[in-house]
Design an enzyme around this catalytic site. Structure first.
Site, PDB file in Angstrom:
ATOM      1  N   GLY A 123      33.545  69.333  -6.453  1.00  0.00           N
ATOM      2  CA  GLY A 123      33.362  68.212  -5.538  1.00  0.00           C
ATOM      3  C   GLY A 123      34.117  66.955  -5.908  1.00  0.00           C
ATOM      4  O   GLY A 123      33.846  65.879  -5.377  1.00  0.00           O
ATOM      5  N   TRP A 142      32.189  56.974   7.271  1.00  0.00           N
ATOM      6  CA  TRP A 142      32.754  58.249   6.801  1.00  0.00           C
ATOM      7  C   TRP A 142      31.719  59.360   6.864  1.00  0.00           C
ATOM      8  O   TRP A 142      30.593  59.205   6.414  1.00  0.00           O
ATOM      9  CB  TRP A 142      33.263  58.073   5.366  1.00  0.00           C
ATOM     10  CG  TRP A 142      33.777  59.327   4.712  1.00  0.00           C
ATOM     11  CD1 TRP A 142      34.567  60.282   5.272  1.00  0.00           C
ATOM     12  CD2 TRP A 142      33.542  59.750   3.363  1.00  0.00           C
ATOM     13  NE1 TRP A 142      34.850  61.278   4.363  1.00  0.00           N
ATOM     14  CE2 TRP A 142      34.235  60.974   3.176  1.00  0.00           C
ATOM     15  CE3 TRP A 142      32.827  59.218   2.291  1.00  0.00           C
ATOM     16  CZ2 TRP A 142      34.218  61.668   1.961  1.00  0.00           C
ATOM     17  CZ3 TRP A 142      32.814  59.904   1.087  1.00  0.00           C
ATOM     18  CH2 TRP A 142      33.503  61.113   0.930  1.00  0.00           C
ATOM     19  N   ASP A 210      41.731  73.057  -1.903  1.00  0.00           N
ATOM     20  CA  ASP A 210      42.056  73.046  -3.336  1.00  0.00           C
ATOM     21  C   ASP A 210      41.745  74.395  -3.980  1.00  0.00           C
ATOM     22  O   ASP A 210      41.347  74.465  -5.132  1.00  0.00           O
ATOM     23  CB  ASP A 210      41.266  71.926  -4.030  1.00  0.00           C
ATOM     24  CG  ASP A 210      41.825  71.594  -5.405  1.00  0.00           C
ATOM     25  OD1 ASP A 210      43.049  71.685  -5.584  1.00  0.00           O
ATOM     26  OD2 ASP A 210      41.032  71.250  -6.300  1.00  0.00           O
ATOM     27  N   LYS A 250      46.668  72.903  -1.932  1.00  0.00           N
ATOM     28  CA  LYS A 250      47.235  73.209  -3.248  1.00  0.00           C
ATOM     29  C   LYS A 250      48.074  74.475  -3.160  1.00  0.00           C
ATOM     30  O   LYS A 250      47.654  75.468  -2.579  1.00  0.00           O
ATOM     31  CB  LYS A 250      46.127  73.396  -4.284  1.00  0.00           C
ATOM     32  CG  LYS A 250      46.659  73.850  -5.647  1.00  0.00           C
ATOM     33  CD  LYS A 250      45.740  73.500  -6.783  1.00  0.00           C
ATOM     34  CE  LYS A 250      44.472  74.318  -6.795  1.00  0.00           C
ATOM     35  NZ  LYS A 250      43.608  73.941  -7.937  1.00  0.00           N
TER      36      LYS A 250
END
Length: 754
Positions: A123, A142, A210, A250
């Site tokens: 996280g 957000w 990721d 990634k």
């Protein structure tokens, strides 16, 4: 000493593609039609890189310590810690904060900002984004949502996942693991499910991905091994991303056909595509981040993505695009990009090898460089101290779980990882061809390295426990949403309630075909301190005239050899046995004060009984609780307590008794020996009827063959309390004892002399 200009270069490992008018999407007819192809220039780069990486095949923990020490980014995390306390500060946090500070991923004009984070555990990207928004956009609203392999799903191999749930646990409502509860995004159904979930939440302006997988077994083919995961990340990310949104994924090397096609695809549908290796990314690995800005979303592109998904599922081994449809102008830029990052990586590996061999490091110069670069990071990206951030945190720190393999003990977890799974590539290769004798010795060595023998366990002193906090959680007016279903568990490879490396070693030996469970069964010796248990029962209540009732699902004569039962019968002469018919709708107990005894370890001949007995045990407990009276006792022996399902059952039982105590077998016990849970003074609190109704719903649940109930009590209720810490300690001790005994017996059978 480096000049300031040279120091700045550490933060400028970037490549930006310059778009060309001839870069257009190939037609859907060409998708996954041709065989996978190779470009000789990229293959030459791959060969050169693998030849350098092969020099690391015999490097293990000492090499890791060396590269960590000589890393120029080593002081960045300590410098950040001195200024701000974030939710989870890791290398990933530092990397993403660099990315956020280097590229405009958050629309400056937005009042509402939504983000989605794939393969996100533990996280750190979310935490970094939270701090970045605090600094740059304090007025923005957000909302975030995330995915990762579910750390609570028991059939995930611990080698393939991140068990650290410090941020995930207190923010669990923001995570979606799919209907199968695994969090596996390579499941084709996940994309459709998450689209439906996110459409109800509004437009997503930022998607991060990721993901990676453990490639230690085959590091030379890392790009190929992660291809399926990365394609799934791309498909899902683009399917939920809003027009003009940003996508960060990634990547590692960009040599293979699949990645070349994906990079071309991204360049066709985004206004800008950048490749960036953050300063805080390990300089000696292939990791880079592809930053895509200005998404050209449209109805036609949505249809294109649907075709892409369908054709990929049907022809994964084929090329995404024919080589002839990718312009040479793009290939030229991608080669330049790959060559630049390749040279930087090889340069770092060779430098580290030279320092490792020479052992002569100018420590003063190195420390000065680390300090200067850490200060540059802090200044360049404006990491500042602020008391106001305390109110911006994603959750209060008191909601984090601190366990024996998380957080401040992460260093010992890394130590265990190396020593339990194998330190080097060469060792991993050897383990594949080990003979059984070598496997037994190897596991014994790793076990002693990770878990040195402790002559005194801290759970050997028996005492009653009262956990009022846990009882209070059962006061909920409805347990309707407490059940979680998902993909059926075939093998318990992971558990929130046991050290993951300990469980890995246990599975490695106990599932081996050379192990015969009959050699590890309890015969006639009693390995539990039943006298101490009986004494405790007398302390709580005068049980002299209580009736001992054995309830089993096996033939009654099968239980005559049970040494626990024999000792209990000596203590309680008034006793009888019931063989419970699993099709029965009622259980009638004597109208007396009773001590109910259930030993599930005799229900199956296996070292892995938990999945086998859990449904039968639920049925037995349901009818037992219905028949029990105030003041009754319940004694259960289970071989293991590793799944959310069975832990939930124990938790429910605990809530309707005054006290409980556990008894572990001694160190001489066979590997099949179970743990005893004794519950004293049945009380029938006001939630008992609701609990029984909940158990009835569990028993009545009808699911497809490949699905099952995974949770009967929410994981957030089972963890984060004294009960969780107690159970974790209990299981670690119990599994460790079973593993030592199993290894010793197998070693003895092989007549191994040391």
């Amino acid at each position: 000493m480096n000049t300031n200009e040279n120091f700045e270069a550490y933060f400028e490992k970037k490549f930006t593609f310059v778009k060309n008018d001839e870069w257009v999407l190939p037609s859907t007819d060409s998708l996954f039609k041709d065989s996978a192809w190779r470009d000789e220039h990229f293959m030459a780069m791959k060969e050169v890189l693998n030849s350098v990486k092969s020099l690391l095949n015999d490097k293990g923990e000492l090499w890791q310590k060396h590269t960590s020490y000589v890393s120029k980014a080593a002081l960045v995390i300590p410098y950040i810690k001195d200024r701000i306390r974030v939710e989870i500060l890791t290398q990933a946090w530092c990397k993403f904060f660099e990315i956020l500070s280097s590229y405009e991923l958050v629309p400056s004009e937005s009042l509402i900002f939504k983000s989605f984070h794939l393969c996100e555990a533990p996280g750190a990207f979310i935490s970094a984004l939270n701090y970045y928004l605090f600094l740059k956009y304090p007025d923005i609203s957000w909302e975030w949502f995330a995915n990762t392999l579910n750390p609570y799903y028991e059939d995930h191999n611990v080698k393939d996942m991140i068990v650290d749930d410090r941020l995930l646990f207190p923010t669990l409502r923001n995570w979606y693991f799919g209907k199968d509860n695994t969090g596996d995004i390579t499941n084709p159904k996940y994309l459709l499910e998450i689209k439906d979930v996110l459409e109800k939440r509004g437009l997503v302006k930022l998607v991060t991905a990721d993901g990676s997988i453990n490639c230690l077994d085959n590091p030379g083919e890392q790009e190929f091994l992660v291809a399926d995961l990365q394609f799934s990340e791309m498909l899902i990310g683009l399917s939920v991303l809003a027009p003009e949104g940003s996508f960060v994924i990634k990547k590692f090397t960009l040599f293979e056909c699949m990645n070349i096609c994906q990079m071309y695809f991204l360049n066709c549908i985004f206004k800008e595509v950048h490749v960036f290796k953050p300063f805080t990314s390990k300089a000696g690995n292939s990791e880079v981040y592809v930053i895509c800005l200005g998404y050209s979303s449209s109805a036609s592109l949505s249809t294109y993505l649907d075709h892409l998904r369908e054709k990929y599922l049907a022809n994964k081994e084929k090329a995404m695009f024919p080589e002839s449809l990718i312009p040479e102008s793009f290939m030229f830029q991608l080669r330049e990009c790959s060559r630049m990052f390749l040279e930087k990586q090889m340069n770092t590996i060779n430098k580290n090898l030279a320092l490792y061999s020479s052992k002569h490091i100018n420590e003063k110069v190195l420390e000065d460089e680390k300090r200067i670069l850490a200060e540059m990071y802090i200044k360049k990206y404006n990491v500042i101290s602020s008391e106001e951030y305390n109110s911006w945190r994603l959750f209060p720190f008191r909601k984090q779980i601190w366990t024996s393999f998380h957080c401040e003990r992460n260093k010992s977890c890394k130590f265990m990882y190396f020593h339990a799974l194998g330190e080097t590539f060469d060792n991993l290769m050897k383990s594949r061809s080990m003979l059984w004798t070598d496997i037994v010795l190897d596991i014994e060595k790793r076990l002693n390295s990770c878990f040195p023998v402790n002559p005194k366990r801290n759970l050997d002193h028996l005492e009653w426990h009262i956990l009022w906090q846990e009882r209070n959680r059962m006061k909920s007016k409805s347990y309707k949403n407490w059940m979680t279903c998902g993909r059926k568990i075939e093998l318990i490879q992971n558990s929130k309630f046991c050290n993951p490396m300990l469980l890995y070693l246990w599975n490695r030996i106990s599932h081996h075909p050379q192990v015969n469970s009959e050699n590890h069964e309890v015969k006639t010796v009693c390995y539990w301190d039943i006298d101490a248990l009986v004494s405790l029962m007398y302390e709580l209540k005068n049980v002299e005239n209580y009736h001992l009732i054995l309830i089993t699902v096996m033939q009654l004569e099968n239980n005559d050899k049970d040494p626990i039962l024999s000792h209990l019968r000596e203590a309680f002469p008034l006793n009888q046995a019931f063989c419970f018919d699993l099709t029965s709708e009622v259980l009638e107990l004597p109208n007396e004060s009773n001590i109910i005894y259930i030993n599930t370890t005799w229900w199956a001949h296996s070292l892995h009984q938990e999945n086998i007995i859990k449904h039968d045990l639920t049925r037995v407990l349901f009818y037992t609780l219905k028949a029990m009276k105030n003041g009754d006792f319940l004694i259960i022996c289970v071989q293991s307590l590793l799944t959310r399902y069975l832990v939930g059952l124990i938790f429910m039982l605990m809530s309707v008794f005054e006290k409980f105590v556990t008894v572990l077998p001694n160190d001489a016990s066979p590997a099949s020996s179970g743990q005893i849970w004794a519950f004293g003074n049945f009380q029938q609190p006001e939630w008992t009827s609701r609990l029984l109704m909940h158990m009835k719903c569990i028993l009545g649940m009808s699911l497809p063959e490949n699905e099952e109930i995974l949770e009967v009590i929410p994981i957030t209720t089972l963890c984060g309390s004294r009960f969780y810490e107690y159970l974790l300690n209990l299981n670690n001790n119990h599994v460790l004892t079973r593993l030592r005994t199993l290894t010793a017996v197998e070693k003895s059978k092989l007549k191994i002399n040391e």
